[in-house]
Motif scaffolding. Structure first.
Motif: not given
Length: 205
Positions: A109-116, A130-137
């Motif tokens: 959960v970040s104030a930064s732009i989720d694109n980067w 091996g799961d990589s399902s980390i969600r960025v908000i």
């Protein structure tokens, strides 16, 4: 009960502010310094809480990126994450990987732009599953006719907005246990909202 782990990004999982590093990466140190000097008065007022954080951030973002093609921007974001993985705090990533392996859902959960921010986690996988399902908000940018407008499509994901965005995804608060990690004033509401919270937990790494 569902377990959710929510972590701030800049300063918590990284050693530096990625907005600053991203602009420097995209345009070079000289252009970065000139841009920040232009907005120095606003940035000082922002630090003194006399000017809204999101407005200052949006003006700086627009100065550098308004009019850029979204494909060019996304490509830049991918390269930035690939070339700057050294900014990640190893202990923080290890904690998230272990939580994921134990069955928790992971949110950045970040104030930064989720694109980067998102590309930093495309190669972060649970060591066990091996799961990589980390969600960025994160804060999302507005695009029209394939070009960045310089404006934000969402509210700046800072302070109370971090809690609001989690509640949009998981409205039934009683249904999950929330663990949160943060390092600044912008994480205060998130940490207070959590069942279990940690302030500046990974500074040794």
């Amino acid at each position: 009960m569902k377990r959710i782990v929510a972590s701030d990004f800049d300063g918590t999982l990284t050693t530096r502010d990625t907005l600053i590093e991203f602009i420097r990466y995209a345009f070079g140190t000289r252009a970065f310094l000139l841009g920040f000097l232009k907005y120095a008065p606003l940035l000082v007022l922002m630090k003194l809480h006399l000017y809204p954080n999101y407005k200052a951030k949006e003006k700086v973002f627009a100065y550098f990126f308004k009019g850029m093609k979204i494909e060019e921007f996304d490509g830049l974001c991918q390269r930035f994450a690939k070339d700057n993985r050294h900014l990640l705090r190893p202990e923080g990533i290890k904690v998230l990987q272990q939580a994921q392996a134990d069955g928790a859902e992971i949110l950045i959960v970040s104030a930064s732009i989720d694109n980067w921010v998102q590309p930093f986690f495309e190669g972060v996988r649970s060591q066990a599953s091996g799961d990589s399902s980390i969600r960025v908000i994160g804060t999302q940018v507005e695009v029209k006719a394939g070009l960045l407008t310089g404006r934000f499509l969402t509210n700046n994901c800072y302070g109370q907005e971090k809690v609001n965005r989690i509640l949009e995804l998981y409205p039934n608060r009683q249904d999950y246990h929330l663990t949160a990690y943060g390092d600044s004033r912008g994480d205060k509401e998130l940490l207070a909202f959590a069942d279990e919270s940690y302030f500046k937990p990974f500074r040794q790494s």
